[in-house]
Motif scaffolding. Structure first.
Motif, PDB file in Angstrom:
ATOM      1  N   PHE A  21      26.403  33.591  35.111  1.00 17.79           N
ATOM      2  CA  PHE A  21      27.008  32.891  33.980  1.00 17.79           C
ATOM      3  C   PHE A  21      28.522  32.794  34.191  1.00 17.79           C
ATOM      4  O   PHE A  21      29.308  33.369  33.437  1.00 17.79           O
ATOM      5  CB  PHE A  21      26.679  33.625  32.682  1.00 17.79           C
ATOM      6  N   PRO A  22      28.945  32.067  35.211  1.00 16.55           N
ATOM      7  CA  PRO A  22      30.374  32.019  35.536  1.00 16.55           C
ATOM      8  C   PRO A  22      31.179  31.186  34.547  1.00 16.55           C
ATOM      9  O   PRO A  22      30.711  30.163  34.046  1.00 16.55           O
ATOM     10  CB  PRO A  22      30.386  31.394  36.931  1.00 16.55           C
ATOM     11  N   THR A  23      32.385  31.637  34.267  1.00 15.59           N
ATOM     12  CA  THR A  23      33.339  30.894  33.451  1.00 15.59           C
ATOM     13  C   THR A  23      34.719  31.023  34.097  1.00 15.59           C
ATOM     14  O   THR A  23      34.960  31.925  34.897  1.00 15.59           O
ATOM     15  CB  THR A  23      33.413  31.444  32.015  1.00 15.59           C
ATOM     16  N   LEU A  27      34.113  30.328  38.272  1.00 18.52           N
ATOM     17  CA  LEU A  27      33.461  29.113  38.764  1.00 18.52           C
ATOM     18  C   LEU A  27      33.848  28.864  40.211  1.00 18.52           C
ATOM     19  O   LEU A  27      33.002  28.539  41.056  1.00 18.52           O
ATOM     20  CB  LEU A  27      33.846  27.914  37.891  1.00 18.52           C
ATOM     21  N   ASP A  28      35.132  29.035  40.520  1.00 11.52           N
ATOM     22  CA  ASP A  28      35.601  28.820  41.894  1.00 11.52           C
ATOM     23  C   ASP A  28      35.051  29.882  42.832  1.00 11.52           C
ATOM     24  O   ASP A  28      34.640  29.594  43.953  1.00 11.52           O
ATOM     25  CB  ASP A  28      37.133  28.829  41.927  1.00 11.52           C
ATOM     26  N   ILE A  29      35.017  31.132  42.376  1.00 10.24           N
ATOM     27  CA  ILE A  29      34.518  32.211  43.229  1.00 10.24           C
ATOM     28  C   ILE A  29      33.038  32.012  43.547  1.00 10.24           C
ATOM     29  O   ILE A  29      32.580  32.247  44.667  1.00 10.24           O
ATOM     30  CB  ILE A  29      34.763  33.577  42.560  1.00 10.24           C
ATOM     31  N   VAL A  32      30.817  26.857  42.093  1.00 12.24           N
ATOM     32  CA  VAL A  32      30.105  25.917  41.217  1.00 12.24           C
ATOM     33  C   VAL A  32      31.096  25.288  40.258  1.00 12.24           C
ATOM     34  O   VAL A  32      32.234  25.756  40.094  1.00 12.24           O
ATOM     35  CB  VAL A  32      28.970  26.610  40.437  1.00 12.24           C
ATOM     36  N   GLY A  33      30.669  24.206  39.598  1.00 12.95           N
ATOM     37  CA  GLY A  33      31.486  23.538  38.602  1.00 12.95           C
ATOM     38  C   GLY A  33      30.803  23.532  37.252  1.00 12.95           C
ATOM     39  O   GLY A  33      29.645  23.951  37.114  1.00 12.95           O
ATOM     40  N   GLU A  34      31.508  23.059  36.244  1.00 10.91           N
ATOM     41  CA  GLU A  34      30.940  22.998  34.891  1.00 10.91           C
ATOM     42  C   GLU A  34      29.632  22.213  34.874  1.00 10.91           C
ATOM     43  O   GLU A  34      28.709  22.531  34.123  1.00 10.91           O
ATOM     44  CB  GLU A  34      31.948  22.346  33.943  1.00 10.91           C
ATOM     45  N   GLU A  39      22.472  24.557  29.528  1.00  6.70           N
ATOM     46  CA  GLU A  39      22.920  24.680  28.144  1.00  6.70           C
ATOM     47  C   GLU A  39      23.203  26.122  27.741  1.00  6.70           C
ATOM     48  O   GLU A  39      23.918  26.374  26.759  1.00  6.70           O
ATOM     49  CB  GLU A  39      21.874  24.084  27.204  1.00  6.70           C
ATOM     50  N   ASP A  40      22.670  27.082  28.479  1.00  9.36           N
ATOM     51  CA  ASP A  40      22.953  28.496  28.221  1.00  9.36           C
ATOM     52  C   ASP A  40      24.187  28.984  28.976  1.00  9.36           C
ATOM     53  O   ASP A  40      24.542  30.157  28.874  1.00  9.36           O
ATOM     54  CB  ASP A  40      21.762  29.356  28.626  1.00  9.36           C
ATOM     55  N   GLY A  41      24.825  28.100  29.754  1.00  9.84           N
ATOM     56  CA  GLY A  41      25.949  28.521  30.581  1.00  9.84           C
ATOM     57  C   GLY A  41      25.518  29.163  31.876  1.00  9.84           C
ATOM     58  O   GLY A  41      26.312  29.786  32.579  1.00  9.84           O
ATOM     59  N   ARG A  42      24.245  29.001  32.226  1.00 14.06           N
ATOM     60  CA  ARG A  42      23.679  29.632  33.414  1.00 14.06           C
ATOM     61  C   ARG A  42      23.773  28.704  34.611  1.00 14.06           C
ATOM     62  O   ARG A  42      23.510  27.506  34.502  1.00 14.06           O
ATOM     63  CB  ARG A  42      22.219  30.003  33.163  1.00 14.06           C
ATOM     64  N   ALA A  43      24.139  29.256  35.758  1.00 16.59           N
ATOM     65  CA  ALA A  43      24.128  28.521  37.023  1.00 16.59           C
ATOM     66  C   ALA A  43      23.136  29.183  37.963  1.00 16.59           C
ATOM     67  O   ALA A  43      23.153  30.410  38.127  1.00 16.59           O
ATOM     68  CB  ALA A  43      25.517  28.511  37.663  1.00 16.59           C
ATOM     69  N   VAL A  44      22.259  28.388  38.562  1.00 20.82           N
ATOM     70  CA  VAL A  44      21.346  28.892  39.588  1.00 20.82           C
ATOM     71  C   VAL A  44      22.001  28.618  40.933  1.00 20.82           C
ATOM     72  O   VAL A  44      22.305  27.473  41.262  1.00 20.82           O
ATOM     73  CB  VAL A  44      19.970  28.206  39.503  1.00 20.82           C
TER      74      VAL A  44
END
Length: 235
Positions: A21-23, A27-29, A32-34, A39-44
């Motif tokens: 759940f990067p913010t 995100l850079d580390i 990934v990007g927005e 919708e949960d703020g989750r990135a796979v």
């Protein structure tokens, strides 16, 4: 929170989840990007890049040096916090100052002295081969395949456990830890310490500890089931 309410809440997921759940700067580390967030703020994340708690950037950064990674500290993390095996302090006369980083050598090559030095090898043979599997993650936890001018070497080995064997990266380590009864027992004890805010008494709390471990095992690693047993325990 997501793992408890929308996933299976298991120890296996804690150690292997390919999502986060990067913010902000994370995100850079994570690379990934927005637009990559649901919708949960989750990135796979891409397959093979992330394994739950083990590769969180915060965990990787805390167990690293200011200017480089630290296979030693990352190995100690697994040995002491997930296997609950206490390591003795290094001998007082041992020089623990690392050689300067070398862009033309891997950390494995630089730390080879630990294996060859009898004053160091006893502990470092248990620690370094675990820590080497984390070399895909730099000092702030950013995924990489090259360090300096060389490909990173993530080959390692797990020794002194109930799931010993060669490892090739954190994925192999995570899969081994998932199968370990030692890890189950250790995690149950860690939750005991955290939930009750004290060390377990070896006699008075023996039944409660055994109950937690049995609950975690019987539920195939469901941490939620174990927490119910903790709340209901006499301890």
């Amino acid at each position: 929170q997501y793992g408890f309410t929308q996933d299976d809440g298991t120890l296996g997921t804690l150690l292997t989840a390919p999502y986060g759940f990067p913010t902000g700067d994370l995100l850079d580390i994570y690379g990934v990007g927005e637009a990559d967030l649901d919708e949960d703020g989750r990135a796979v994340f891409p397959e093979g890049e992330r394994y739950g708690l083990l590769t969180l950037p915060g965990v990787m950064a805390v167990h690293a040096h200011r200017d480089r990674t630290s296979p030693v500290h990352r190995g100690i993390l697994v040995r002491e916090q997930l296997l609950c095996q206490e390591l003795p302090p290094p001998p007082a006369e041992v020089n623990d100052v690392l050689p300067d980083p070398d862009p033309d050598r891997t950390e494995q090559e630089i730390l080879r002295e630990h294996k060859d030095n009898p004053d160091c090898s006893g502990c470092h043979n248990l620690v370094d081969p675990i820590g080497f599997t984390f070399e895909n993650y730099d000092g702030v936890g950013r995924y990489r395949t090259v360090a300096g001018n060389v490909d990173v070497d993530v080959s390692g080995e797990l020794l002194g456990s109930d799931v010993d064997g060669p490892l090739q990266g954190v994925g192999d380590l995570a899969e081994s830890l998932m199968r370990s009864e030692q890890v189950e027992r250790c995690v149950a004890d860690q939750w005991f310490r955290y939930g009750l805010g004290r060390e377990p008494d070896p006699v008075e709390d023996a039944c409660a500890r055994a109950s937690l471990q049995a609950a975690l095992s019987a539920s195939e690693g469901d941490v939620r089931e174990m927490l119910v047993h903790l709340v209901k325990s006499p301890s």
